[in-house]
Design a protein around this motif. Structure first.
Motif, PDB file in Angstrom:
ATOM      1  N   ARG A 143       1.239   3.620   2.139  1.00 37.92           N
ATOM      2  CA  ARG A 143       1.888   3.864   3.434  1.00 37.92           C
ATOM      3  C   ARG A 143       3.176   3.059   3.570  1.00 37.92           C
ATOM      4  NH1 ARG A 143       3.494   7.160   7.113  1.00 37.92           N
ATOM      5  NH2 ARG A 143       3.465   6.332   9.208  1.00 37.92           N
ATOM      6  N   ASP A 182       0.852  -1.189   0.000  1.00 36.09           N
ATOM      7  CA  ASP A 182       0.000   0.000   0.000  1.00 36.09           C
ATOM      8  C   ASP A 182       0.889   1.241   0.000  1.00 36.09           C
ATOM      9  OD1 ASP A 182       0.780   0.483   2.733  1.00 36.09           O
ATOM     10  OD2 ASP A 182      -0.831  -0.836   3.401  1.00 36.09           O
ATOM     11  N   GLU A 195       5.813   4.838   1.659  1.00 37.86           N
ATOM     12  CA  GLU A 195       6.283   6.022   2.381  1.00 37.86           C
ATOM     13  C   GLU A 195       7.254   5.636   3.490  1.00 37.86           C
ATOM     14  OE1 GLU A 195       4.697   9.632   5.239  1.00 37.86           O
ATOM     15  OE2 GLU A 195       3.225   8.344   4.264  1.00 37.86           O
TER      16      GLU A 195
END
Length: 65
Positions: free
Chosen positions: A45, A43, A48
């Motif tokens: 996230r 995903d 990141e």
């Protein structure tokens, strides 16, 4: 859920992730994140977090030199 997201680290663009089979593919927009280019994440996230860890690891190495 969107098909693409901008990934930022410390308020600067690291790259984008684009939905791909099995997750999100990372495309770097800065040479500091070229090592992550093409990586697949579950995903945005996760992408990141990987970018943050990558940058922090680079800073630790360069401060020891």
């Amino acid at each position: 859920m969107s098909d693409s997201y901008i990934i930022e680290v410390h308020d600067e663009a690291a790259g984008i992730v684009v939905r791909d089979r099995g997750g999100f593919r990372f495309f770097s927009s800065d040479s500091d994140f070229a090592a992550l280019d093409g990586s697949l994440f579950r995903d945005p996230r996760a992408a990141e977090l990987a970018a943050r860890h990558h940058l922090e690891g680079d800073h630790r190495r360069s401060s020891r030199s």
